[in-house]
Design an enzyme around this catalytic site. Structure first.
Site: not given
Ligand code: NAD
Length: 260
Positions: A142, A155
């Site tokens: 991130s 985080y």
């Molecule tokens: P999201 O909530 O849409 O998807 C996350 C997925 O991870 C979900 O399907 C959930 O079921 C799964 N998950 C959660 N805990 C789990 C576990 N213990 N084992 C297996 N699966 C699990 O979120 P997203 O925004 O797509 O996030 C995905 C990644 O991207 C994360 O690591 C997040 O930190 C990172 N990220 C997101 C953003 C953003 O702005 N959305 C920015 C930077 C980084």
């Protein structure tokens, strides 16, 4: 097709960024395994991919569970004959000031982001070394791998930690042709971010529109959210990159928020 016949496991691929990566990888010719908490949710994504002519399977995998991670990777190798790409993407967000942060919440977040990344990396490297065809381990970092924001202590800690893990994987993996890099997105509209907007509005005592404009997108060059497709294309580029010239690095995809 930049990933023709490559085999990829993507964690957290039933939603958001992980789902977009799975779809984009399949379009580029990869055979993808959707690894997420719920098998049913993973199967929905896998069916979307197969309906579009791609190759996909789903496994139930809680990334904090050693046996489930090892079993999910083994199932993928058995089904598709090896493993070329692991995308450690599963994640959650929990917002609170440090002084109010519950220890159990700290541990839950760290377990998914840090322990999960370790377990998936270990299983992937074992499979890649056994397969003798190299590979790529990608971490979903991130902008918070480089910067801090209030209310996000575990985080920010975990996302910074992934930079270190990727560098160790790059060093240990090089001799086996295994590369490792971190993708660092800015804010992307996924369920993870949609949940935070009202939470941050409450914590800061501002409106949701102000959270978006003055907190989330304040330092971008154009006030735009990064999209899941932006991140997925970066994942394809890093996975398909052919040599160790690009390893142990992080790539920020953020509309200019935090230029390195
Ligand atoms: P999201 O909530 O849409 O998807 C996350 C997925 O991870 C979900 O399907 C959930 O079921 C799964 N998950 C959660 N805990 C789990 C576990 N213990 N084992 C297996 N699966 C699990 O979120 P997203 O925004 O797509 O996030 C995905 C990644 O991207 C994360 O690591 C997040 O930190 C990172 N990220 C997101 C953003 C953003 O702005 N959305 C920015 C930077 C980084």
């Amino acid at each position: 097709m930049q990933l023709k016949d490559k085999v990829a496991v993507i964690t957290g691929a039933a939603s958001g960024i992980g789902k977009a990566i799975a779809i984009e990888f399949a379009r580029e010719g990869a055979k993808v395994c959707i690894a997420d908490l719920s098998l049913e949710a993973g199967q929905v994504t896998a069916k979307e991919i197969t309906a579009a002519g791609g190759t996909a399977m789903a496994v139930a995998m809680n990334v904090t569970d050693e046996a489930q991670v090892d079993a999910g990777v083994a199932q993928t190798v058995a089904a598709y004959g090896g493993l070329d790409v692991m995308v450690c993407n599963a994640g959650i967000q929990i917002i609170s000031a440090i002084v109010d942060f519950k220890f159990e919440d700290w541990k839950r977040l760290m377990a998914i982001h840090a322990d999960g990344a370790f377990l998936c990396t270990r299983a992937a490297m074992r499979a890649m070394i056994a397969g003798k065809r190299g590979g790529s381990v990608l971490f979903m970092g991130s902008v918070h791998s480089h910067l801090a924001s209030p209310l996000k202590a575990p985080y920010v800690t975990a996302k910074h930690g992934l930079l270190g893990l990727a560098k160790v994987v790059a060093k240990e993996g090089a001799v086996h042709g295994i590369r490792s890099n971190v993708i660092c997105p800015g804010f992307v509209r996924t369920p993870l971010v949609d949940k935070q907007i009202p939470e941050q509005a409450r914590s800061f005592g501002i409106t949701e529109a102000e959270v978006i404009k003055n907190v989330m997108l304040k330092d971008t060059v154009d006030g735009e959210f990064t999209t899941v497709q932006d991140v997925a294309q970066t994942a394809v580029f890093l996975s398909a990159f052919p040599t160790n010239a690009l390893t142990g690095q992080s790539v920020t995809v953020s509309h200019g928020w935090h230029m390195q």
